[in-house]
Scaffold this motif. Structure first.
Motif, PDB file in Angstrom:
ATOM      1  N   GLU A 159       0.826  -1.209   0.000  1.00 32.51           N
ATOM      2  CA  GLU A 159       0.000   0.000   0.000  1.00 32.51           C
ATOM      3  C   GLU A 159       0.858   1.257   0.000  1.00 32.51           C
ATOM      4  O   GLU A 159       0.526   2.247  -0.652  1.00 32.51           O
ATOM      5  N   LEU A 160       1.988   1.201   0.698  1.00 26.93           N
ATOM      6  CA  LEU A 160       2.874   2.365   0.750  1.00 26.93           C
ATOM      7  C   LEU A 160       3.516   2.625  -0.604  1.00 26.93           C
ATOM      8  O   LEU A 160       3.655   3.774  -1.030  1.00 26.93           O
ATOM      9  N   ASP A 161       3.917   1.550  -1.290  1.00 28.33           N
ATOM     10  CA  ASP A 161       4.520   1.719  -2.617  1.00 28.33           C
ATOM     11  C   ASP A 161       3.509   2.284  -3.616  1.00 28.33           C
ATOM     12  O   ASP A 161       3.853   3.130  -4.447  1.00 28.33           O
ATOM     13  N   ALA A 162       2.265   1.807  -3.543  1.00 24.87           N
ATOM     14  CA  ALA A 162       1.237   2.297  -4.465  1.00 24.87           C
ATOM     15  C   ALA A 162       0.940   3.770  -4.200  1.00 24.87           C
ATOM     16  O   ALA A 162       0.843   4.581  -5.136  1.00 24.87           O
ATOM     17  N   ILE A 163       0.778   4.127  -2.941  1.00 21.27           N
ATOM     18  CA  ILE A 163       0.510   5.525  -2.581  1.00 21.27           C
ATOM     19  C   ILE A 163       1.677   6.403  -2.993  1.00 21.27           C
ATOM     20  O   ILE A 163       1.492   7.495  -3.554  1.00 21.27           O
TER      21      ILE A 163
ATOM     22  N   GLN B 147      14.665   2.444   2.020  1.00 15.52           N
ATOM     23  CA  GLN B 147      13.420   2.871   2.638  1.00 15.52           C
ATOM     24  C   GLN B 147      13.489   4.332   3.064  1.00 15.52           C
ATOM     25  O   GLN B 147      12.528   5.090   2.917  1.00 15.52           O
ATOM     26  N   ILE B 148      14.631   4.735   3.596  1.00 17.85           N
ATOM     27  CA  ILE B 148      14.808   6.127   4.016  1.00 17.85           C
ATOM     28  C   ILE B 148      14.729   7.057   2.810  1.00 17.85           C
ATOM     29  O   ILE B 148      14.055   8.099   2.845  1.00 17.85           O
ATOM     30  N   ILE B 149      15.411   6.677   1.732  1.00 15.85           N
ATOM     31  CA  ILE B 149      15.412   7.495   0.520  1.00 15.85           C
ATOM     32  C   ILE B 149      14.002   7.628  -0.044  1.00 15.85           C
ATOM     33  O   ILE B 149      13.563   8.717  -0.422  1.00 15.85           O
ATOM     34  N   LYS B 150      13.263   6.514  -0.093  1.00 18.07           N
ATOM     35  CA  LYS B 150      11.890   6.547  -0.609  1.00 18.07           C
ATOM     36  C   LYS B 150      11.010   7.453   0.250  1.00 18.07           C
ATOM     37  O   LYS B 150      10.191   8.220  -0.264  1.00 18.07           O
ATOM     38  N   GLY B 151      11.184   7.367   1.576  1.00 19.62           N
ATOM     39  CA  GLY B 151      10.402   8.214   2.478  1.00 19.62           C
ATOM     40  C   GLY B 151      10.665   9.687   2.248  1.00 19.62           C
ATOM     41  O   GLY B 151       9.736  10.508   2.236  1.00 19.62           O
ATOM     42  N   ILE B 152      11.921  10.039   2.052  1.00 17.15           N
ATOM     43  CA  ILE B 152      12.287  11.438   1.792  1.00 17.15           C
ATOM     44  C   ILE B 152      11.658  11.922   0.483  1.00 17.15           C
ATOM     45  O   ILE B 152      11.144  13.043   0.392  1.00 17.15           O
ATOM     46  N   ILE B 153      11.677  11.063  -0.536  1.00 18.90           N
ATOM     47  CA  ILE B 153      11.099  11.427  -1.831  1.00 18.90           C
ATOM     48  C   ILE B 153       9.599  11.662  -1.704  1.00 18.90           C
ATOM     49  O   ILE B 153       9.050  12.612  -2.269  1.00 18.90           O
ATOM     50  N   ILE B 154       8.906  10.808  -0.942  1.00 12.95           N
ATOM     51  CA  ILE B 154       7.459  10.961  -0.761  1.00 12.95           C
ATOM     52  C   ILE B 154       7.139  12.290  -0.081  1.00 12.95           C
ATOM     53  O   ILE B 154       6.277  13.045  -0.532  1.00 12.95           O
TER      54      ILE B 154
END
Length: 309
Positions: A243-247, A292-299
């Motif tokens: 769900e997190l990847d889709a969002i 995961q950290i990088i993806k969170g920052i991008i979001i």
């Protein structure tokens, strides 16, 4: 609005993807640019991409769906119980999965529309319920020994193109037409822009909400079929974190978190950015924890940019 600002708002996400692709190609040209690796990226993002198309509709209405990973898991594990060799024709497990996804999605939509429950809370509850149902169904044990016909959905190819990529392409065309060229799509935008105005205009808001979340359930189930066919098994942990990847893909693709704005094209680019980023970081040797950290920052960055528009 200056021409440069208008250009960035319209094509900024595509430009970001091109830059990211160029950086990864420069850092690992011998491995990243191979045909096999590019096909692998598209094959990997197809599962998330199918769900992201549905999530685009949900977020444009101003909602969110946290239950997609759990719906994927429950639909796939039940479907795989009907996919053993020599027992049922292929259409049975497919229809079972899609039926479960539609029912669960419809329940989400009904709770949001009729119960006036915030989408975050309604789908959070469904996420827990569906995950529990998945664990109960087979006592927590995986289901394998699937038929070759079923496994072909996730591992086969037509004319050299992986079947999951073909399925994803069909869903892209379906989502694009539905969102951008139908009355339903116009209603989705209207509700996300201003629900009160949409009601005054005569739009059956509750009906649209239910249809949007039902569509999300269907696409979650379809992703579950592709995933279980690809790994040739169904497990209780399937879809965890999906769900997190889709969002993330939808938000990165430019769909407004507050609703009313977004495109299928933007979502596709968002999905590809997530795929290229993960693949490139794997090739470079970056730990999954840092990823995961990088993806969170991008979001968070994507949401902040949306707020400034």
């Amino acid at each position: 609005m200056t021409k440069s600002k208008h250009f960035l708002e319209k094509y900024g996400i595509l430009l970001a993807f091109i830059i990211l692709f160029a950086i990864m190609a420069f850092m690992r040209p011998r491995t990243f640019l191979t045909v096999n690796n590019q096909l692998n990226i598209i094959r990997q993002v197809s599962i998330n991409g199918i769900m992201a198309i549905g999530m685009t509709f949900v977020i444009i209405t101003g909602g969110i769906d946290l239950s997609v990973g759990s719906m994927l898991a429950y639909a796939s594990i039940v479907a795989c119980s009907f996919a053993h060799p020599g027992e049922y024709p292929l259409y049975i497990p497919i229809l079972v999965a899609l039926g479960i996804g539609a029912v669960l999605g419809c329940v989400n939509g009904t709770i949001v529309a009729k119960g006036k429950v915030a989408p975050f809370i309604a789908t959070l509850g469904m996420m827990t319920v569906a995950r529990g149902l998945t664990q109960l169904f087979n006592g927590g044990r995986p289901i394998n020994n699937l038929s070759d016909e079923f496994n072909f959905i996730g591992g086969g190819s037509l004319a050299g193109i992986p079947l999951p990529v073909i399925i994803f392409g069909c869903i892209i065309l379906f989502g694009w037409f539905l969102l951008h060229h139908t009355r339903f799509g116009r209603y989705v935008y209207a509700i996300g822009g201003n629900e009160t105005t949409a009601k005054v205009s005569g739009i059956n808001v509750n009906k649209i909400y239910i249809q949007v979340y039902t569509l999300m359930g269907l696409l979650s189930a379809l992703s579950g079929i592709v995933l279980s066919a690809r790994v040739e098994t169904a497990t209780v942990i399937a879809g965890t974190g999906y769900e997190l990847d889709a969002i993330a893909a939808v938000i990165i693709g430019g769909t407004s978190a507050s609703g009313g704005k977004g495109t299928i094209f933007g979502t596709i680019i968002g999905v590809l950015i997530m795929g290229v980023l993960s693949n490139g970081l794997d090739l470079i040797g970056v730990s999954s924890y840092y990823q995961q950290i990088i993806k969170g920052i991008i979001i968070v960055g994507a949401v902040l940019l949306d707020k400034k528009k």
